[in-house]
Design an enzyme around this catalytic site. Structure first.
Site, mmCIF file in Angstrom:
data_model
loop_
_atom_site.group_PDB
_atom_site.id
_atom_site.type_symbol
_atom_site.label_atom_id
_atom_site.label_comp_id
_atom_site.label_asym_id
_atom_site.label_seq_id
_atom_site.Cartn_x
_atom_site.Cartn_y
_atom_site.Cartn_z
ATOM 1 N N ASP A 29 0.858 -1.186 0.000
ATOM 2 C CA ASP A 29 0.000 0.000 0.000
ATOM 3 C C ASP A 29 0.897 1.241 0.000
ATOM 4 O O ASP A 29 1.863 1.327 0.765
ATOM 5 C CB ASP A 29 -0.906 -0.005 1.238
ATOM 6 C CG ASP A 29 -2.040 1.002 1.123
ATOM 7 O OD1 ASP A 29 -3.201 0.586 1.155
ATOM 8 O OD2 ASP A 29 -1.759 2.228 1.003
ATOM 9 N N ILE A 30 0.577 2.172 -0.871
ATOM 10 C CA ILE A 30 1.434 3.348 -1.056
ATOM 11 C C ILE A 30 1.280 4.367 0.087
ATOM 12 O O ILE A 30 2.144 5.199 0.316
ATOM 13 C CB ILE A 30 1.154 4.001 -2.437
ATOM 14 C CG1 ILE A 30 2.351 4.780 -2.937
ATOM 15 C CG2 ILE A 30 -0.100 4.845 -2.422
ATOM 16 C CD1 ILE A 30 3.512 3.946 -3.351
ATOM 17 N N HIS A 93 -10.047 -5.634 -2.634
ATOM 18 C CA HIS A 93 -8.696 -5.791 -2.076
ATOM 19 C C HIS A 93 -8.778 -6.091 -0.590
ATOM 20 O O HIS A 93 -9.659 -5.594 0.106
ATOM 21 C CB HIS A 93 -7.830 -4.554 -2.324
ATOM 22 C CG HIS A 93 -8.466 -3.258 -1.921
ATOM 23 N ND1 HIS A 93 -9.424 -2.623 -2.673
ATOM 24 C CD2 HIS A 93 -8.278 -2.479 -0.823
ATOM 25 C CE1 HIS A 93 -9.790 -1.509 -2.077
ATOM 26 N NE2 HIS A 93 -9.118 -1.405 -0.946
ATOM 27 N N HIS A 95 -6.678 -5.725 2.854
ATOM 28 C CA HIS A 95 -5.551 -5.071 3.512
ATOM 29 C C HIS A 95 -4.912 -6.069 4.485
ATOM 30 O O HIS A 95 -5.626 -6.639 5.327
ATOM 31 C CB HIS A 95 -6.016 -3.874 4.351
ATOM 32 C CG HIS A 95 -6.600 -2.732 3.576
ATOM 33 N ND1 HIS A 95 -5.875 -1.600 3.253
ATOM 34 C CD2 HIS A 95 -7.845 -2.528 3.070
ATOM 35 C CE1 HIS A 95 -6.651 -0.748 2.593
ATOM 36 N NE2 HIS A 95 -7.854 -1.284 2.472
HETATM 37 P P1 AMP Z 1 -9.999 1.370 0.504
HETATM 38 O O1 AMP Z 1 -10.624 1.325 -0.878
HETATM 39 O O2 AMP Z 1 -10.739 2.293 1.426
HETATM 40 O O3 AMP Z 1 -9.860 -0.013 1.091
HETATM 41 O O4 AMP Z 1 -8.537 1.972 0.376
HETATM 42 C C1 AMP Z 1 -7.763 1.836 -0.787
HETATM 43 C C2 AMP Z 1 -6.308 1.657 -0.419
HETATM 44 O O5 AMP Z 1 -5.554 1.626 -1.627
HETATM 45 C C3 AMP Z 1 -5.710 2.780 0.449
HETATM 46 O O6 AMP Z 1 -5.095 2.210 1.595
HETATM 47 C C4 AMP Z 1 -4.683 3.440 -0.478
HETATM 48 O O7 AMP Z 1 -3.543 3.924 0.204
HETATM 49 C C5 AMP Z 1 -4.345 2.320 -1.438
HETATM 50 N N1 AMP Z 1 -3.882 2.771 -2.738
HETATM 51 C C6 AMP Z 1 -4.498 3.625 -3.570
HETATM 52 N N2 AMP Z 1 -3.778 3.802 -4.706
HETATM 53 C C7 AMP Z 1 -2.681 3.014 -4.572
HETATM 54 C C8 AMP Z 1 -1.542 2.750 -5.417
HETATM 55 N N3 AMP Z 1 -1.401 3.333 -6.617
HETATM 56 N N4 AMP Z 1 -0.604 1.885 -4.965
HETATM 57 C C9 AMP Z 1 -0.738 1.299 -3.758
HETATM 58 N N5 AMP Z 1 -1.794 1.503 -2.931
HETATM 59 C C10 AMP Z 1 -2.737 2.354 -3.323
#
Ligand code: AMP
Length: 131
Positions: A29-30, A93, A95
């Site tokens: 996660d970025i 996704h 986490h």
């Molecule tokens: P959520 O949809 O609420 O579960 O959160 C989406 C997750 O994706 C967040 O923790 C972001 O930091 C992560 N995220 C979004 N764009 C990217 C990316 N390009 N690379 C890695 N992680 C990402």
């Protein structure tokens, strides 16, 4: 339009890839909540985890298990916390977050930042432990 995660799978957007197989993909996660915070996704775009087919969902969890075991062997923690939100990115996704306390997986906490070199070193260490 493709999700940002589909673009990552297709290599159109860079990521810190931990592992992939034909069906699933894992990357850092970025904007991590904790060091090693990893996302595990199905390559096929599905907006909601509980809309997935049984076999695809079971496979996603088994893939996540492999990644979690690698993650906990690299990042010292009590255990790997698991969360599914999908409020920001509508591509299923999971986490995986190394946790020591409940606060480590509180999505309201400020995110950590790492340099590209730190991300890459972590990625490499975790990826090398995936069996
Ligand atoms: P959520 O949809 O609420 O579960 O959160 C989406 C997750 O994706 C967040 O923790 C972001 O930091 C992560 N995220 C979004 N764009 C990217 C990316 N390009 N690379 C890695 N992680 C990402």
């Amino acid at each position: 339009m493709s999700s940002i995660f589909t673009k990552i799978v297709q290599g159109e957007i860079p990521s810190y890839k931990i592992a992939e197989d034909d069906t699933y993909f894992a990357f850092l996660d970025i904007n991590p909540l904790a060091k090693g915070h990893t996302l595990v996704i199905p390559k096929k775009e599905t907006n909601y985890i509980f809309a997935m087919g049984d076999d695809e969902l079971a496979g996603l969890m088994l893939f996540a298990k492999k990644i979690a075991l690698a993650l906990e062997s690299v990042v010292p923690c009590k255990r790997i916390g698991v969360a599914v939100l999908g409020l920001e990115v509508a591509h299923t996704h999971i986490h995986l977050v190394p946790i020591n306390t409940v606060y480590d997986i509180d999505f309201k906490q400020p995110k950590l930042s790492f340099t590209p070199q730190e991300f890459e070193a972590l990625r490499e260490a975790i990826a090398s432990k995936v069996v």
